[in-house]
Design a protein around this motif. Sequence first.
Motif, short mmCIF file in Angstrom:
data_model
loop_
_atom_site.label_atom_id
_atom_site.label_comp_id
_atom_site.label_asym_id
_atom_site.label_seq_id
_atom_site.Cartn_x
_atom_site.Cartn_y
_atom_site.Cartn_z
N ASN A 299 82.99 1.11 -33.32
CA ASN A 299 81.96 0.51 -32.47
C ASN A 299 82.18 0.83 -30.99
OD1 ASN A 299 79.62 -1.34 -32.21
ND2 ASN A 299 81.08 -2.61 -31.09
N ASN A 300 83.44 0.81 -30.56
CA ASN A 300 83.70 1.07 -29.14
C ASN A 300 83.27 2.47 -28.71
OD1 ASN A 300 84.67 -1.48 -28.60
ND2 ASN A 300 86.79 -0.96 -29.10
N PRO A 301 83.75 3.52 -29.35
CA PRO A 301 83.31 4.86 -28.90
C PRO A 301 81.83 5.10 -29.14
CG PRO A 301 84.65 5.03 -30.89
CD PRO A 301 84.77 3.62 -30.42
N ILE A 302 81.26 4.58 -30.23
CA ILE A 302 79.85 4.84 -30.48
C ILE A 302 78.99 4.11 -29.45
CG2 ILE A 302 79.20 2.99 -32.07
CD1 ILE A 302 78.39 6.73 -32.35
N SER A 303 79.47 2.93 -29.01
CA SER A 303 78.73 2.22 -27.95
C SER A 303 78.76 3.04 -26.67
CB SER A 303 79.34 0.84 -27.73
OG SER A 303 79.19 0.05 -28.88
N PHE A 304 79.92 3.64 -26.42
CA PHE A 304 80.03 4.49 -25.22
C PHE A 304 79.08 5.68 -25.31
CE2 PHE A 304 82.04 8.17 -23.17
CZ PHE A 304 82.12 7.72 -21.87
N ILE A 305 79.07 6.31 -26.49
CA ILE A 305 78.18 7.47 -26.68
C ILE A 305 76.72 7.04 -26.58
CG2 ILE A 305 77.41 9.19 -28.36
CD1 ILE A 305 80.29 9.22 -29.44
N TYR A 306 76.38 5.96 -27.29
CA TYR A 306 74.98 5.51 -27.31
C TYR A 306 74.52 5.13 -25.91
CZ TYR A 306 70.80 2.92 -28.68
OH TYR A 306 69.51 2.48 -28.79
N GLY A 307 75.42 4.46 -25.18
CA GLY A 307 75.03 4.04 -23.84
C GLY A 307 74.87 5.20 -22.86
N GLU B 287 69.42 8.98 -32.30
CA GLU B 287 69.13 8.45 -33.63
C GLU B 287 70.41 8.34 -34.48
OE1 GLU B 287 66.22 11.08 -35.16
OE2 GLU B 287 64.54 10.13 -34.09
N GLY B 288 71.29 9.38 -34.37
CA GLY B 288 72.56 9.33 -35.10
C GLY B 288 73.42 8.17 -34.64
N ALA B 289 73.45 7.95 -33.33
CA ALA B 289 74.23 6.84 -32.78
C ALA B 289 73.67 5.51 -33.26
CB ALA B 289 74.26 6.92 -31.26
N GLU B 290 72.34 5.41 -33.27
CA GLU B 290 71.72 4.18 -33.76
C GLU B 290 72.04 3.95 -35.24
OE1 GLU B 290 67.62 4.67 -32.93
OE2 GLU B 290 67.79 4.05 -30.82
N ARG B 291 72.06 5.06 -36.02
CA ARG B 291 72.41 4.95 -37.45
C ARG B 291 73.84 4.47 -37.64
NH1 ARG B 291 71.39 3.38 -42.28
NH2 ARG B 291 72.17 4.73 -43.95
#
Length: 502
Positions: A244-252, A307-311
Motif C-alpha cells: 500500500n505504501n509504495p502504490i500510494s506513492f506511485i498513484y499519488g 488504472e493499474g495503480a487503482e487496481r
Amino acid sequence: MRRRHGIQERHPFKFRRKDSSELWAIVSATPILDAQGEFVGVLRMITDISDTHQESAQRQQAENALRESERRFRAIFDAMFQFIGLLKPDGTVLEANQTALNFGGLQREDVAGRPFWQTRWWSHSSQIQEQLKDAIAAAAAGEFVRYEVEVVGADERVITIDFSLKPVKDETGQVVLLIPEGRDISKQKKTREALRQSESRLKFKNQKLKQVLRQLKQTQAQLIQHEKMISLGQMIAGIAHEINNPISFIYGNITYARDYAFNLFHLIELYAKHYPEPIPEIQDEIEAIDLHFLRSDFPKLLKSMQEGAERIREIILSLRNFSRLDEADQKVVNIHEGINSTLLILQHRLKKTVFSSEIQVIKEYSKLPLIQCYPSQLNQVFMNLLNNAIDALEQKTKHYDNLEFTKTITIRTSVRTHDNHLNSSQVIIRIADNGIGIPKALHKHIFDPFFTTKPVGVGTGLGLSISHSIIVKKHGGQLRYISEPGQGTEFIIELPIHPPLN
C-alpha cells in the motif's frame, strides 16, 4: 359252596404231568342224594385251568408292573425342579407336581378339580388370570403357548417363571390333555436386567465418549484452522500494508507526472511554433524518438499506469477485507464483498495456468441487505467452499483425461423472506460446480472432522467441518449440499440476517 343237603367243595391243585410240566386244576366234590334226599355218594370232577391261571398270573404281573411304573412316574413327577401339571382342555386341574404344590403351600385336593386360573398361584392378579384363560383357550385349540409370568408362593414371595402350555392330542388329532410347565427364571431375569442396565450404561458412556471425542476433534480442527487463518490473515495484512505504501506513492505521483508531461509537450509545441526549422541534430533526434507518436501515446501510458495503480489499491482493499483480523465481534457487512475478496485471493487457481482452460465464475447476485455476521469467519467458509469446488474440477479433469468440458463455478445469492418481515428473513448463498461430485456412500461423513474425499496430501478434512460449525453454531444458519457423482456439487448456505448473539 354249600347246598341244602350237603356241601360242595372246590379247591385248586397243582399236578405234574408225565413230561414233568405243571398242570393246575380245580378239584370239586359234589354230594349225590337219592329220591328221599339221602346221601348216597360223591361226584368228583377235575377241571384243567392251566391257561386261565397263567393269564391271571400275567395279569397280576402286569398290574404290579403298572403300579411300579406309576410309582416311579409319581416320584419323578414330584421330584422335578420345575412346576408341572396336567389339565383338561377346559383348564380343570387334574394333577400338579410336589414342587408346584410346595411353592404354593398347597395339597393336591386344594387344586384338583378346580379351574387352573383360580388356584392360589395366580390369585394376586386378575389380569394374569385373564391371560391364563386366553392361553388355555389357545392351547386347547392345538397351539403351543409360551410367555413369562409372575406367580405367588406360600410366603407371598413373587417369582417370574418361564410358563408354557403344551397340548396333547389323541390319534384323531383331538386335544385331550394340557401340560402346563413353569421354570423359575427370576435369577436369570435379574441377571438379564442387570446386564441390560450395564449395557445401557456402557452405551451411554460410549456415546458420551464419542461426543467428547467429536468435540475434541472439532476443537482441534478449529484451532488448527484458526491458527492457519490467523497466519494467512497476518501474511495478507502484512503484504497489503507493504504494497500500500509504495502504490500510494506511485498513484499519488501519476497526476504530477501527467501534468509535467503535458507542460513539457506544451513547451515543445511552443518551440516548434517559434523555431519551425530546427538544426539537423535536433531534427534527427525528433525522428529517432518519433515525437509525434510519443505525444499521442504517453498520455495513454500514464492512464494505464493510473488504472493499474487503482487496481492494485482495490486488491489491497480486498485483501484487508478478507483478513479482517481485528473484527472479533459481529458486524454488519456486504456479503458480496466477502465473496469477491475470496475470489480475488483464489484468482491464481482459476487461471488457465492450472487447467487447460480457465474456470468460468458465474455470478448471479441478487440485491441483498447488509447482514450481521462474523466477517472473517464467513470469508473462511467462502474460501473453503470455493477451494473445494476448484479441487472437484481438477479431480474431474484428471479422472476423465479425454473429457473436454466447460469448467464452471456458479455463485447465486437471494433473500428468503418470512411473513414479509426482514428481521426473520434469510440470505441464501449457493456455490455450485460441475466437478467430480461426491459418492453417495460418503454423504453422511462429509461434515465429520478430518474426513476428506480428496487424495492423500491434498485435503486435511477440516474445511467442511469448520465451515459447518461456523454457519450452524456461530451464525444460527444451515449448511447443506446436493451432489451427484460425475455431475457436480452445490453447497447451500442459509444465514439469518440477524443471527443470535453468541
